[in-house]
Structure formats: C-alpha cells, structure tokens
Design an enzyme around this catalytic site. Structure first.
Site, PDB file in Angstrom:
ATOM      1  N   HIS A   1      58.425 -43.538  20.707  1.00 15.29           N
ATOM      2  CA  HIS A   1      57.733 -43.607  19.332  1.00 15.29           C
ATOM      3  C   HIS A   1      58.207 -42.039  19.016  1.00 15.29           C
ATOM      4  O   HIS A   1      57.942 -41.065  19.526  1.00 15.29           O
ATOM      5  CB  HIS A   1      56.237 -43.893  19.336  1.00 15.29           C
TER       6      HIS A   1
ATOM      7  N   GLU B   1      63.257 -47.087  13.518  1.00 11.99           N
ATOM      8  CA  GLU B   1      62.071 -46.325  12.616  1.00 11.99           C
ATOM      9  C   GLU B   1      62.461 -45.150  12.173  1.00 11.99           C
ATOM     10  O   GLU B   1      62.520 -43.923  12.939  1.00 11.99           O
ATOM     11  CB  GLU B   1      60.885 -46.260  13.408  1.00 11.99           C
TER      12      GLU B   1
HETATM   13  P1  PGA Z   1      53.552 -47.073   9.245  1.00 10.88           P
HETATM   14  O1  PGA Z   1      54.052 -46.450  10.944  1.00 10.88           O
HETATM   15  O2  PGA Z   1      53.626 -48.444   9.250  1.00 10.88           O
HETATM   16  O3  PGA Z   1      52.016 -46.466   9.377  1.00 10.88           O
HETATM   17  O4  PGA Z   1      54.287 -46.110   8.563  1.00 10.88           O
HETATM   18  C1  PGA Z   1      54.793 -47.059  11.903  1.00 10.88           C
HETATM   19  C2  PGA Z   1      55.040 -46.577  12.946  1.00 10.88           C
HETATM   20  O5  PGA Z   1      54.829 -45.467  13.352  1.00 10.88           O
HETATM   21  O6  PGA Z   1      55.327 -47.284  14.148  1.00 10.88           O
END
Ligand code: PGA
Length: 249
Positions: free
Chosen positions: A96, A166
């Site tokens: 992550h 992401e």
């Molecule tokens: P968020 O975070 O939906 O608060 O933007 C997503 C993530 O970090 O997995």
C-alpha cells in the site's frame, strides 16, 4: 469471464476502539449481505482475529493490511504471514502507498508476494505512481512495480493475485481518477501481466483505489474496466459504506 466485483474495505488505523470496530463490522456485514459483490474487510491487525472468528458466512473475506517480509523471529512490532493465516484472513494487502511511504521497496513487495503464496493468502498488490507527468512516465513506473511484485509468481498462479491500482495522488484526495483514465490503465496493466505471465493474466483481478465513495463507485466499476474497488475513507463509517454498496446494485 468476469467474477463478482471485489470491494475491499481498508479500515487503515480505524476505528479507535474494538467496541467501535464491532459496530462497524455489524453495519458492514448487514450491507454486504444485501449486495451482489464480495466484500473483503482489512481491519487493524489487533481486531482481525476476533472479527473473523465472529463471522460464519461466505460474503465477507478478511485481509491483513500488511505482514512482515521474513520468517518468524525477532522483529518487534511485526506480524508474520503465518500469523495472518492463523487469524483466519484469506487476503493480505501488500505494498500500500502508505507502507511504501514508510520505506517499503519494490523488492520488499516482491518478497511479500512470495511469502503470501507460501501461506495460501491471496495478495492484494498495490501499485500506482506518485504523480502524473504529461510525458506518460507513470506507465513505466507502474510496469516496474508490477515486474518486481510478480517476479516470483509462477505463471499458473497469476490469476490468483489481485492488483489494486491506486494512483498515490488520488488516495485521500477529494476526487478519484476518471473512469476513462482507469480504463486506459487497466488495459496497460493487463497487457503487462499477459506479456510476463501469459494468458492466465487475463483472469487476474484489477481493482481501482483512491477517493471512491457512493457518488463515483458505480461509474468506476462499469466504465473503468476494473473487477473491484479498494476503499479507504468511505469504508470507515458503516452508513457510508452501506450507501456505497447500495449504489452498485
Ligand atoms: P481513500 O483511500 O479511499 O480514502 O482515498 C484509498 C486507499 O488508500 O486504499
């Protein structure tokens, strides 16, 4: 070919107490039972075992948010992949952006992906560029992250891993990336995986994460060419997460 959408609720370091975690879990469970998706909850490690033990159904899976890239041993503060498995999780989030920001490297991510296989945990591998330059260099960055993460994954196993794209600039932001841009990125990720691991890569699930909520989740799922979503903030409140799941019906 497409499976049920996978919606991952990344609770991060929330909620503040186990009492609140039980309440959030109860609300999430209720919402998940009505939804035609698979929900995976990634609670803080301290809450994982007890929440997983309470749940007997099939709609919800459990994930650890991280695990340690080494065998069990003297690593103060760490949790092993084996301990995650023993706590009845079946998924583990790896790489992550918030872990990478604390120093986790592409090579660490690759090691952790191998370790997840040894414990029969499904890795949810996060990739994504820090910023989007107009020269398209983010594609190179994502390809490199994928190459390092998947280096030790045997081709037949590639369909068992989950990739969560992401873009770091969209995490915690007011709005997600556009579904059109995600569509382009999903094609790129799939092409990259098929090049390195063959046709089984067509079955690797690709998720989008970053600023997903009930106003944009359905569009991202239907137009972003993704098999699911990784949700942060909008999963930390039971009512909000219920609205998000309802919006996908
Ligand atoms: P968020 O975070 O939906 O608060 O933007 C997503 C993530 O970090 O997995």
């Amino acid at each position: 070919m497409r499976m049920k959408a996978l919606i991952v609720a990344n609770w991060k370091m929330h909620p503040a107490t186990y009492k609140e975690a039980k309440q959030l879990f109860a609300a999430t469970k209720k919402a998940a039972e009505k939804a035609a998706v698979t929900v995976v909850i990634a609670p803080p490690a301290l809450y994982l075992r007890e929440l997983a033990a309470q749940y007997k159904g099939k709609r919800i899976g459990f994930a650890a948010q991280n695990a340690h890239a080494g065998e069990i041993g003297s690593f103060t503060g760490e949790v092993s992949f084996g301990q995650v498995r023993d706590a009845k999780a079946s998924y583990v989030i790896i790489g992550h952006a918030e872990r990478r920001a604390m120093g986790e490297s592409d090579a660490d991510v690759g090691t952790k992906v191998s370790m997840s296989a040894a414990e029969k945990l499904t890795p949810i591998i996060c990739v994504g560029e820090n910023e989007r330059a107009s020269d398209g260099s983010y594609f190179t960055r994502v390809r490199e992250q994928l190459r390092m993460a998947l280096a030790d994954v045997q081709p037949p196993r590639i369909s068992q891993v989950v990739i969560a794209y992401e873009p770091v600039w969209a995490i915690g932001a007011p709005r997600p990336m556009s579904a059109r841009d995600m569509h382009e990125m999903a094609i790129f990720i799939r092409k990259t995986i098929v090049e390195t691991h063959g046709e089984a890569g067509m079955h690797t699930r690709i998720l989008y994460g970053g600023a997903i909520d009930d106003t944009n989740a359905a569009e991202m799922l239907s137009q972003g060419d993704v098999d699911g979503l990784l949700v942060g903030r909008a999963s930390h409140d039971g009512a909000e997460f219920a609205r998000l799941l309802a919006s996908l019906a």
